[in-house]
Design an enzyme around this catalytic site. Sequence first.
Site, PDB file in Angstrom:
ATOM      1  CG  HIS A  42      -6.346   0.445  12.459  1.00 29.60           C
ATOM      2  ND1 HIS A  42      -7.128   1.581  12.390  1.00 29.60           N
ATOM      3  CD2 HIS A  42      -5.756   0.328  11.241  1.00 29.60           C
ATOM      4  CE1 HIS A  42      -7.013   2.109  11.195  1.00 29.60           C
ATOM      5  NE2 HIS A  42      -6.180   1.376  10.472  1.00 29.60           N
ATOM      6  CD  GLU A  43      -2.973  -2.187  10.605  1.00 26.93           C
ATOM      7  OE1 GLU A  43      -3.417  -2.369   9.466  1.00 26.93           O
ATOM      8  OE2 GLU A  43      -2.617  -1.060  11.021  1.00 26.93           O
ATOM      9  CG  HIS A  54      -7.760  -2.066   7.742  1.00 30.24           C
ATOM     10  ND1 HIS A  54      -8.593  -1.146   7.156  1.00 30.24           N
ATOM     11  CD2 HIS A  54      -6.679  -1.355   8.182  1.00 30.24           C
ATOM     12  CE1 HIS A  54      -8.046   0.073   7.250  1.00 30.24           C
ATOM     13  NE2 HIS A  54      -6.896  -0.030   7.886  1.00 30.24           N
ATOM     14  CB  ALA A  99       0.578  -2.269  11.593  1.00 27.18           C
ATOM     15  CG  MET A 100       0.175  -3.206   4.882  1.00 28.42           C
ATOM     16  SD  MET A 100      -0.887  -1.791   4.425  1.00 28.42           S
ATOM     17  CE  MET A 100      -2.021  -2.627   3.326  1.00 28.42           C
ATOM     18  CD  GLU A 101      -4.935  -2.149   5.517  1.00 34.86           C
ATOM     19  OE1 GLU A 101      -4.041  -1.675   6.239  1.00 34.86           O
ATOM     20  OE2 GLU A 101      -5.581  -1.465   4.691  1.00 34.86           O
ATOM     21  CG  ASN A 102       0.062  -6.760   3.899  1.00 37.56           C
ATOM     22  OD1 ASN A 102      -0.048  -5.855   3.093  1.00 37.56           O
ATOM     23  ND2 ASN A 102       1.002  -6.786   4.830  1.00 37.56           N
ATOM     24  CD  GLU A 128      -2.916   1.191   2.317  1.00 36.60           C
ATOM     25  OE1 GLU A 128      -2.752   0.434   3.281  1.00 36.60           O
ATOM     26  OE2 GLU A 128      -3.820   2.021   2.256  1.00 36.60           O
ATOM     27  CD  GLU A 181      -6.564   3.208   6.516  1.00 36.53           C
ATOM     28  OE1 GLU A 181      -6.763   3.013   7.732  1.00 36.53           O
ATOM     29  OE2 GLU A 181      -5.933   2.397   5.804  1.00 36.53           O
TER      30      GLU A 181
HETATM   31  N1  0A1 Z   1      -3.252   0.870   5.770  1.00 39.98           N
HETATM   32  C1  0A1 Z   1      -2.359   0.932   6.886  1.00 39.98           C
HETATM   33  C2  0A1 Z   1      -1.390   2.027   6.881  1.00 39.98           C
HETATM   34  C3  0A1 Z   1      -0.298   2.030   5.891  1.00 39.98           C
HETATM   35  C4  0A1 Z   1      -0.364   2.877   4.819  1.00 39.98           C
HETATM   36  C5  0A1 Z   1       0.669   3.012   3.942  1.00 39.98           C
HETATM   37  C6  0A1 Z   1       1.770   2.259   4.177  1.00 39.98           C
HETATM   38  O1  0A1 Z   1       2.832   2.405   3.345  1.00 39.98           O
HETATM   39  C7  0A1 Z   1       2.796   3.446   2.474  1.00 39.98           C
HETATM   40  C8  0A1 Z   1       1.852   1.391   5.228  1.00 39.98           C
HETATM   41  C9  0A1 Z   1       0.791   1.276   6.076  1.00 39.98           C
HETATM   42  C10 0A1 Z   1      -3.168   1.196   8.120  1.00 39.98           C
HETATM   43  O2  0A1 Z   1      -4.089   1.989   8.085  1.00 39.98           O
HETATM   44  O3  0A1 Z   1      -2.854   0.642   9.146  1.00 39.98           O
HETATM   45 ZN    ZN Z   2      -5.821   1.579   8.523  1.00 39.55          ZN
END
Ligand code: 0A1
Ligand code: ZN
Length: 854
Positions: A294-295, A298, A259-262, A126, A317
Amino acid sequence: MNDAAPNAAPQTFYLKDYKPFGYEVESVKLTFQLSPNATKVHSAIRFTPKADAEDNRFFLHGEQLSLISAKIDGTPVTARLVDGGLECDVPGRSFLWEAEVEIDPAANTALEGLYMSNGMYCTQCEAEGFRKITYYPDRPDVMSTFTVRIEGDEPVMLSNGNPTGAGEGWAEWHDPWPKPAYLFALVAGDLVNHPGSFTTKSGKDVELNIWVRPGDEGKCAFGMEALKKSMKWDEDVYGLEYDLDLFNIVAVDDFNMGAMENKGLNIFNSSCVLASPETSTDANFERIEAIIAHEYFHNWTGNRITCRDWFQLCLKEGLTVFRDAQFTADMRSEPVKRIEDVIALRARQFPEDGGPLAHPPRPEEFQEINNFYTATVYEKGAEVIGMLKRLVGDDNYYKALNLYFERHDGQACTIEDWLKVFEDATGRDLSQFKLWYSQAGTPRVKVSEDYADGTYTLTFEQSTPPTPGQPEKAPRVIPMAVGLLSPNGDEIRATEVLELTEAKQSFTFDGLASKPVPSILREFSAPVILERETTNAERAFLLAHDTDPFNCWEAGNALAKETRVAMVLDGAAPDAAYLDALEKLVRDDEQDPAFRALVLSPPSQSDIAQTLHERGHTPDPQKIYDAAETFTQTLAQQLETSLPRLYAATTVEGPYVPDADGAGKRALNSRILSLLTRLDGGEQAARQYASADNMTQQYAALAALMKAEKGEAQSKAFFEQWQDDRLVMDKWFALQIACAAPETTAATAKELTQHPLFSMKNPNRFRAVMGALAGNHAGFHHASGAGYQLLAENLIALDSVNPQTTARMCAAFQTWKRYDSKRQAQIQAELERILATSGLSRDTHEMVSRMLSA
Ligand code: 0A1
Ligand code: ZN
């Protein structure tokens, strides 16, 4: 390496230009042959032209890729490499696209795409990182199922979804849920797991893991519990269940964000998941619990239902922040969470909304989408949902949400889709409410009152100052929660929500025996600035009597601000009535300790600067600092005789538990310790430092000592004890700068950039130092300009390493126009110096130009 050399005009993307992609992506199969400097990625993607497509141009995004070969249906083809990707002539029917590319994860210091962190492979896709992994229609409205094969000699090799096979040197994964490329993830390395499990409400067993580097396995238990609580809460409150057999979390040291919600494979900045009593503070624990939630949340609000395009970012978000705030309120204390969130909103979002970077929650244009992961999109986005819920009521809110999940599961949606489910579920017309998504700026609401013959009238006038590109604003729907108190302190009208829809509007309350005291904007029911002429006596009355805990705190906060503003502007002494009120509160054992700690925490210096600015004054950072010091010293002296007793009475005995109750007590105790340290020469803090068995108390003692310039020995000892712990070292770096006096702040920060443990490559460490510099208001804005200069130099140096973090940190300058002309000139010169840097990234270029041009 930076992508473009955009000192020339960079490309701007517009919401109004949205066009769907001309092809369905039926399936994606990826094979990775891992190697630090030369990873090969083979993709096999089935495309089918859409019958109704306006545009069948076959364009795939791709950046920093070496194309080795491309084939269509097995036959080699020649693709045309164009700016930002490739084009190719393709058949007018379904076909299999295959490409082989080579990438260099070890050289990827931007931390987007596939990169290496401490020898471990990981990804961040992302918003637009997938295009650095292979050629692909890298846009969120293109959704497909992914099958992934990883070849390499790493002991653990993970991707999204469920594992489908593994052997010596390979592992295969399949994710059955169609997803956009930004949710793709791959992790490979020498990792150990902390396992767990969860049974969903329909009886499905889910395997849970937190994967960490060997040595960190003792810091996973809290995160695992937070994950299970989140899974249960989402079932109980929203009826949403997890949808795979496996949920993996991985901790990574080098990460640009939290963090990231993959899908099925969340990747976390290690600071947002690793926790232990010895190394993490109460604040860390609370934050970790919230980010894990949060993650996880998502998975439905973001993954199952995603965004059509990046302009709709707040769709996922704002909603997910709103959900994680509800979760924290349920797990901990609702009023405390609300107060903390409003403090954060005023500290981060209000300055953004009132300055050159102001944008609506749904922006209409951008150059670099990474620059729009902002407090406005996240936190104001969540406030907008809170207002919607308040306007339609709880039952209608959940009815609308059920409809949203039912109607849009598996889709990539817009704010229009989101509002439509509310309109359909409630019959309400939300066209005026929609302005919250398209208008920037914080509305000001002026309140006046009138009382005659038993009738009380409140009149509200709303207006929103101009923001970049939006000189005029239409009135918005503002839910204004109001209660009335009688002069003896009883509540005579319970909270009701007045709906403001016009520029000026009055509401009357009949049958009142005497003029009431209004409690307005209860629970902070809308993200606005309230302007009302009132007295300190009335504020003190509300602090003592308001039944709404938020407004009770707000009254104390307003008193604190008034006192400090008077000290700054008129050289007044701290207000005696306010000091008395604080003294009374701090001794009141009936009140929640967390709440007392909040009331006892003075508004930040940047908050005072913001308040002065809102009232048309030019803030003087040194005067604001001096007022803060005088105030705290006076408060300490006023409480002098009771501080030792209060300290003893609030000390939490027994084993450390990171729960809300203990955290609240420790927060109050730390506040008292910091006051005591101003008077006792640091004796008590030194004792606490020596005996602390948890980071909360160790850190509080160290902070109190350092602030009093009595912590040299303890700071050394802290370094010796924790030098091998990266996350604790970040605290050590930051604290020295946070505690420095204004005239030494920049020099302290500069010295720390020379420290052997300082690194430009680790965003956490860079932020610890440069974020602390920008966060020390009087130090950063010291008249010498040394703070500005140091930050600018470091941003210039970081830009070629990590553009995203550089651009984000440039926002430290966003309030520049509110200071005096000398400071403005100093900052302008630094911004111009950054902008003139050759090869400056698109990210930083956009941020700095926006700040300069407004
Ligand atoms: N979607 C994630 C946040 C996130 C956004 C961008 C990133 O890299 C550019 C990394 C993480 C969240 O809302 O937690
Ligand atoms: Zn988020």
